[in-house]
Design an enzyme around this catalytic site. Structure first.
Site, PDB file in Angstrom:
ATOM      1  N   ARG A 116      44.414 -22.880  11.092  1.00  0.00           N
ATOM      2  CA  ARG A 116      45.526 -22.002  10.735  1.00  0.00           C
ATOM      3  C   ARG A 116      46.348 -21.682  11.987  1.00  0.00           C
ATOM      4  O   ARG A 116      45.798 -21.317  13.029  1.00  0.00           O
ATOM      5  CB  ARG A 116      45.009 -20.697  10.112  1.00  0.00           C
ATOM      6  CG  ARG A 116      44.558 -20.851   8.668  1.00  0.00           C
ATOM      7  CD  ARG A 116      45.737 -21.170   7.735  1.00  0.00           C
ATOM      8  NE  ARG A 116      45.360 -21.343   6.352  1.00  0.00           N
ATOM      9  CZ  ARG A 116      45.109 -22.517   5.756  1.00  0.00           C
ATOM     10  NH1 ARG A 116      45.178 -23.644   6.436  1.00  0.00           N
ATOM     11  NH2 ARG A 116      44.813 -22.564   4.469  1.00  0.00           N
ATOM     12  N   GLU A 136      55.283 -21.667   8.670  1.00  0.00           N
ATOM     13  CA  GLU A 136      55.430 -22.990   8.044  1.00  0.00           C
ATOM     14  C   GLU A 136      56.427 -22.931   6.893  1.00  0.00           C
ATOM     15  O   GLU A 136      56.295 -22.051   6.040  1.00  0.00           O
ATOM     16  CB  GLU A 136      54.073 -23.495   7.543  1.00  0.00           C
ATOM     17  CG  GLU A 136      53.110 -23.753   8.690  1.00  0.00           C
ATOM     18  CD  GLU A 136      51.758 -24.317   8.235  1.00  0.00           C
ATOM     19  OE1 GLU A 136      51.612 -24.657   7.048  1.00  0.00           O
ATOM     20  OE2 GLU A 136      50.874 -24.418   9.081  1.00  0.00           O
ATOM     21  N   HIS A 141      50.991 -30.043   8.549  1.00  0.00           N
ATOM     22  CA  HIS A 141      49.898 -29.485   7.728  1.00  0.00           C
ATOM     23  C   HIS A 141      49.410 -30.530   6.696  1.00  0.00           C
ATOM     24  O   HIS A 141      49.422 -30.278   5.489  1.00  0.00           O
ATOM     25  CB  HIS A 141      50.360 -28.198   7.022  1.00  0.00           C
ATOM     26  CG  HIS A 141      49.217 -27.311   6.593  1.00  0.00           C
ATOM     27  ND1 HIS A 141      49.289 -25.948   6.540  1.00  0.00           N
ATOM     28  CD2 HIS A 141      47.949 -27.603   6.181  1.00  0.00           C
ATOM     29  CE1 HIS A 141      48.151 -25.445   6.116  1.00  0.00           C
ATOM     30  NE2 HIS A 141      47.309 -26.445   5.893  1.00  0.00           N
TER      31      HIS A 141
HETATM   32  C1  MLT Z   1      43.312 -25.646   2.991  1.00  0.00           C
HETATM   33  O1  MLT Z   1      43.278 -24.457   3.299  1.00  0.00           O
HETATM   34  O2  MLT Z   1      42.639 -26.095   2.070  1.00  0.00           O
HETATM   35  C2  MLT Z   1      44.175 -26.587   3.737  1.00  0.00           C
HETATM   36  O3  MLT Z   1      44.843 -25.981   4.785  1.00  0.00           O
HETATM   37  C3  MLT Z   1      45.092 -27.329   2.858  1.00  0.00           C
HETATM   38  C4  MLT Z   1      45.938 -26.460   2.017  1.00  0.00           C
HETATM   39  O4  MLT Z   1      45.997 -25.273   2.196  1.00  0.00           O
HETATM   40  O5  MLT Z   1      46.561 -26.984   1.105  1.00  0.00           O
END
Ligand code: MLT
Length: 317
Positions: free
Chosen positions: A234, A263, A281
Site C-alpha cells: 500500500r 491512486e 497497481h
Molecule cells: C489487494 O488488496 O487485493 C490488491 O492490492 C489488489 C486490489 O486491491 O485489487
C-alpha cells in the site's frame, strides 16, 4: 433494484453464474461517483468491490438492506469493517487468492532494479549499445528484508531464497518460533535493524493506523545507500516526498513501486527518476489471480445470500 451491485471492473464466468441465481448489476465506473454509488446501493443485498470503492460508514448506513460486502482482493483499507460490524453487514474477502501473483511481481521488480532491465530496454530500443552503463548487481548472497511476513511476504521470501538470498523479516504480529519463519530460516528482527541490514527491502504491510507513513525520511536514512526498496502493498505506508529525497541524494540506490499514496497519482518527481520503476497497481492483475479472486468472492457472496455461511468472513455479525 438488483440483489447484487458490482461497483468495479469484476467480470467472468463466476459473475455470470451468480447472475443466473440473482439479479446482478455490474457498473465498473460506479466507484468514481460516491453519491451515485450510495443511491444505487440503497436497495441492494450485496455489494462486490475491489480496492477503489470506498465502503464508508455513511455508505453502509445508507444501504439499509445490505447483508454482505464482497471485497475482491486482500486489503481492507477501503472498507470500514468496524462500521459494517456495528451495522450487521458481513465482509468477506479473498485473502490468499492473489498472493502468488503479488509475490511474483515483487521478485520481477527486484530483478528489474538489480539489472536495470527497464532502462536498458529503453536505451537499447533507442538504438544504443551501452554495455558499461548497465553493470548490475547479483541477488545471490544478498539479504532481502520482508516488511510484513503474512502470506505474500512469505511467498516473496521463499522465491528470494531460491536466488540464494538471506531473509530478514519484520512483523509485529509474529513470534520468533513461527513455523513459516523457521521453514524459511528467516531472522525476525526489529524494523530499524531490518532497514540497516537489508540489500533489498520488500514492503508487504497493510495500510493501518500504525503503518501510515511508516517509511519516512528517518527510516530511509537507515537503509544502505546501495539498497533498493520495493512496494507492492500500500502506498500510504510510504512518505513519497521522503522517498524522492532519499533517491535523489543517493541515500537509496533505487525503488520500484506498484502502489502510490494517491491512486491514480499526480505525475511528479518520481516519474522523472531513472532509478525508479513504476507500475500501476498491477501486482494482483494476472489472469490466474483474477479468476481465483472472482470465483472466490462470487461463491462466498452467493453462499451468504442463499442463507449459508461465508468461507472467508472478515468480521462476525
Ligand atoms: C489487494 O488488496 O487485493 C490488491 O492490492 C489488489 C486490489 O486491491 O485489487
Amino acid at each position: 433494484m438488483p440483489d447484487i451491485l458490482i461497483s468495479e471492473n469484476i467480470r467472468g464466468e463466476a459473475v455470470d453464474a451468480l447472475a443466473k441465481q440473482f439479479d446482478v448489476v455490474v457498473l465498473p465506473e460506479l466507484w468514481k461517483d460516491q453519491a451515485e454509488l450510495m443511491r444505487q446501493v440503497a436497495e441492494c443485498r450485496a455489494l462486490i468491490v475491489r480496492n477503489q470503492t470506498k465502503v464508508t460508514a455513511e455508505l453502509l448506513a445508507a444501504a439499509k438492506k445490505l447483508v454482505v460486502v464482497g471485497r475482491a482482493g486482500v486489503g481492507l483499507d477501503n472498507v470500514d469493517v468496524e462500521a459494517a460490524t456495528r451495522g450487521g453487514v458481513l465482509i468477506t474477502s479473498t485473502p490468499d487468492q492473489n498472493a502468488i501473483s503479488v509475490a511474483e511481481l515483487a521478485i520481477g521488480l527486484m530483478l528489474s532494479l538489480a539489472r536495470m532491465i527497464p532502462v536498458a530496454n529503453e536505451d537499447t530500443k533507442a538504438g544504443h549499445w551501452n554495455r558499461q552503463r548497465f553493470l548490475g548487481n547479483e541477488l545471490y548472497g544478498k539479504t532481502i528484508g520482508i516488511l510484513g511476513a503474512g502470506k505474500i511476504g512469505y511467498l516473496t521470501a521463499r522465491r528470494a531464497q531460491a536466488f540464494g538470498m538471506k531473509v530478514l523479516a519484520y512483523d509485529p504480529f509474529l513470534s520468533r518460533d513461527n513455523v513459516l519463519l523457521s521453514e524459511l530460516q528467516a531472522e525476525l528482527v526489529g524494523l530499524d535493524e531490518l532497514l540497516e541490514r537489508a540489500d533489498v527491502v520488500s514492503c508487504h504491510l497493510p495500510a493501518t493506523k500504525s503503518t501510515l507513513g511508516l517509511l519516512n525520511a528517518e527510516r530511509f536514512a537507515r537503509m544502505k545507500p546501495s539498497a533498493t526498496f520495493i512496494n507492492t502493498a500500500r502506498g500510504e505506508v510510504v512518505v513519497e516526498s521522503d522517498l524522492v529525497a532519499a533517491l535523489k541524494t543517493g541515500q537509496l540506490a533505487g525503488a520500484a513501486l506498484d502502489v502510490r499514496s494517491k491512486e491514480p497519482p499526480v505525475a511528479g518527481e518520481l516519474e522523472q527518476l531513472a532509478n525508479v520503476i513504476l507500475v500501476p497497481h498491477i501486482a494482483a492483475f494476472t489472469h490466474e489471480a483474477q479468476q481465483r479472486v472472482t470465483n472466490t468472492i462470487c461463491q462466498d457472496v452467493g453462499r451468504v445470500l442463499s442463507g449459508g455461511k461465508a468461507e472467508n468472513a472478515v468480521n462476525r455479525v
